[in-house]
Design an enzyme around this catalytic site. Structure first.
Site, short mmCIF file in Angstrom:
data_model
loop_
_atom_site.label_atom_id
_atom_site.label_comp_id
_atom_site.label_asym_id
_atom_site.label_seq_id
_atom_site.Cartn_x
_atom_site.Cartn_y
_atom_site.Cartn_z
N ASP A 36 9.19 3.71 13.18
CA ASP A 36 9.78 2.57 13.87
C ASP A 36 11.20 2.24 13.38
O ASP A 36 12.17 2.41 14.12
CB ASP A 36 8.85 1.34 13.85
CG ASP A 36 8.25 1.02 12.49
OD1 ASP A 36 8.64 1.65 11.48
OD2 ASP A 36 7.41 0.10 12.41
N ASP A 42 1.56 4.95 1.74
CA ASP A 42 1.25 5.82 2.87
C ASP A 42 1.82 7.19 2.57
O ASP A 42 2.93 7.31 2.06
CB ASP A 42 1.88 5.27 4.15
CG ASP A 42 1.50 3.82 4.38
OD1 ASP A 42 0.31 3.56 4.63
OD2 ASP A 42 2.38 2.94 4.26
N ASP A 92 0.85 -1.19 0.00
CA ASP A 92 0.00 0.00 0.00
C ASP A 92 0.89 1.24 0.00
O ASP A 92 2.10 1.13 0.13
CB ASP A 92 -0.96 0.02 1.21
CG ASP A 92 -0.22 -0.21 2.51
OD1 ASP A 92 0.92 0.28 2.66
OD2 ASP A 92 -0.79 -0.87 3.41
#
Ligand code: ATP
Ligand code: MG
Length: 434
Positions: A140, A63, A61
């Site tokens: 992260d 982002d 996907d």
């Protein structure tokens, strides 16, 4: 400690020096990036989209990160809705073409105001917005923190993510222990990316996982359901399973399963789970659909059997015992991972059908063939029968009967043993009245 932006100026990789081109992005992603730019905002592709394109992989996907607030994003696009309470985001687009738009997050300053809430090191609410130089430290892993800037097509790198990506190193941004405390799901993400991308988890990122795995017990079962699907429906479920067990992360996810695996002498349940995961991987690689029910059936079959054994000993009929044992196993499982009702129903049906598939006689066997869940149950029997001759014989019979026409099916049915034995047992009634 996380480096501060002042310590680390960004490396800019200009368009000519990286391989990302707009033609590799979805139409919707481009629309969103340009829509934001046109409205006067900063707009970058970030996360898996940038990472995977740089690796020459097709992103799952796209982002987008921006300095527009969620409300400003909503005002910019007609087809936009705001989601999430604790981490507000905008979704632009419909169906499979949704682009997740996140506003740059600010540095975490505990107890600052109602937009940010940190409790015992855990991020509870995270809606304080900032700029890209702040946002980057909130991500992260370094390879997930590269920004593709739509204004000049360059890649912006504050954290040496580009080098880590080239070297195949998965490295947590900042101090790993603190980052896992902030959000324990990052441990699962580490395993997922390492397996999916064939990366090595850097030592300091890896070391705390063994000790902190138990923190997952504090994550909501609904979120863990989503994460577990990402882990096991990635096309590399078997490797993921082994890695999760290695790091002690499997126990908080499937405690009953782990208990059985650790007690196991002959390795049978391990075989069942491995075979089921192999089959899931093969299906995904072939582009075939998979259902969470099959995953949960594989994980919970042995725990269910263990619960069912004493019920059978007490004389409970098999199907009733399966249903009762499944309910017990579900109620423990749901404390860690929620199982949406429709999948729970399906798992139970697969289990009950395992008993019905042992019956190859009469109309009941033909009715089993017509059951809406026959196919899933038959697939499950095939997996169970690997290395088990007696089950393999049953499985073979069900394989053959599916290929027959109606007359062929009737001829394959075994004699109805129940009826015969009932007839044999029935005492003859002596007529005494005349
Ligand atoms: P995938 O290929 O699974 O979509 P992804 O890296 O894009 O991988 P997403 O869950 O889509 O993962 O998240 C997008 C980005 O948001 C991540 O790359 C990361 O920068 C950031 N992110 C997501 N979840 C977290 C988290 N729990 N903690 C910190 N940053 C996160
Ligand atoms: Mg993503």
């Amino acid at each position: 400690m996380a480096k501060t932006p002042q310590q680390s100026p960004a490396t800019i990789i200009p368009r000519a020096e990286h391989c990302i081109s707009r033609s590799q992005m979805s139409e919707q992603a481009i629309k969103v990036l340009y829509g934001l730019k046109k409205a006067g905002y900063q707009a970058c592709l970030v996360g898996g989209g940038v990472r995977d394109l740089l690796l020459g992989r097709e992103p799952k996907d796209f982002d987008v990160a921006t300095n527009a607030s969620p409300e400003q994003v909503k005002d910019t696009f007609r087809n936009c809705r705001l989601i999430g309470r604790r981490f507000r985001l905008a979704h632009v687009g419909y169906g499979r073409n949704v682009i997740e738009v996140a506003t740059f997050r600010a540095n975490l300053e505990p107890e600052s105001d109602e937009d940010v809430h940190v409790e015992n090191g855990r991020i509870i609410r995270d809606n304080a917005f900032g700029c890209i130089e702040e946002d980057v430290w909130r991500r992260d892993f370094t390879v997930n923190a590269l920004y593709y800037d739509i204004s000049n097509f360059s890649v912006i790198d504050y954290v040496n993510g580009y080098d880590d990506l080239k070297q195949g190193i998965l490295r947590m941004i900042g101090e790993p222990t603190a980052r896992y405390h902030e959000d324990p799901v990052r441990m699962l993400r580490a395993i997922r990316f390492a397996v999916k991308l064939g990366m090595r988890i850097e030592e300091k990122t890896e070391a705390p996982i063994f000790e902190l795995a138990g923190l997952l017990a504090e994550i909501s079962p609904a979120r863990l359901f989503e994460e577990v699907l990402k882990l096991f429906h990635s096309g590399k479920a078997l490797q993921t399973f082994e890695s999760l067990r290695h790091y002690g992360l499997f126990t908080p996810l499937f405690p009953q399963t782990e208990l059985i695996l650790s007690q196991e002498a002959e390795g049978f349940p391990h075989t069942l789970i491995c075979e089921a995961l192999k089959s899931t991987d093969t299906r995904i690689q072939a582009g075939k659909p998979v259902t969470p029910a099959f995953l949960f059936a594989a994980m919970l079959w042995e725990p269910m059997q263990e619960k069912m054994a004493p019920m059978l000993e007490q004389g409970m009929p098999a199907i009733q015992a399966i249903q009762a044992a499944t309910d017990q196993v579900f109620s423990v499982q749901r404390r860690s991972i929620s199982i949406p009702k429709r999948f729970a129903i399906m798992v139970k049906e697969i289990f009950v059908l395992q008993a019905r598939l042992m019956n190859r006689s009469g109309k009941r066997a033909l009715r089993t063939l017509e059951h809406p869940r026959f196919r899933a149950a038959y697939d499950f029997l095939l997996i169970r029968s690997i290395g088990d001759d007696s089950l393999a014989e049953h499985a073979q019979w069900w394989t053959e009967i599916q290929t027959c026409d109606n007359a062929g099916r009737e001829s394959m049915l075994l004699p109805n043993e129940n009826k015969k034995s009932r007839r044999r047992r029935k005492p003859k009634i002596k007529r005494t009245d005349g």
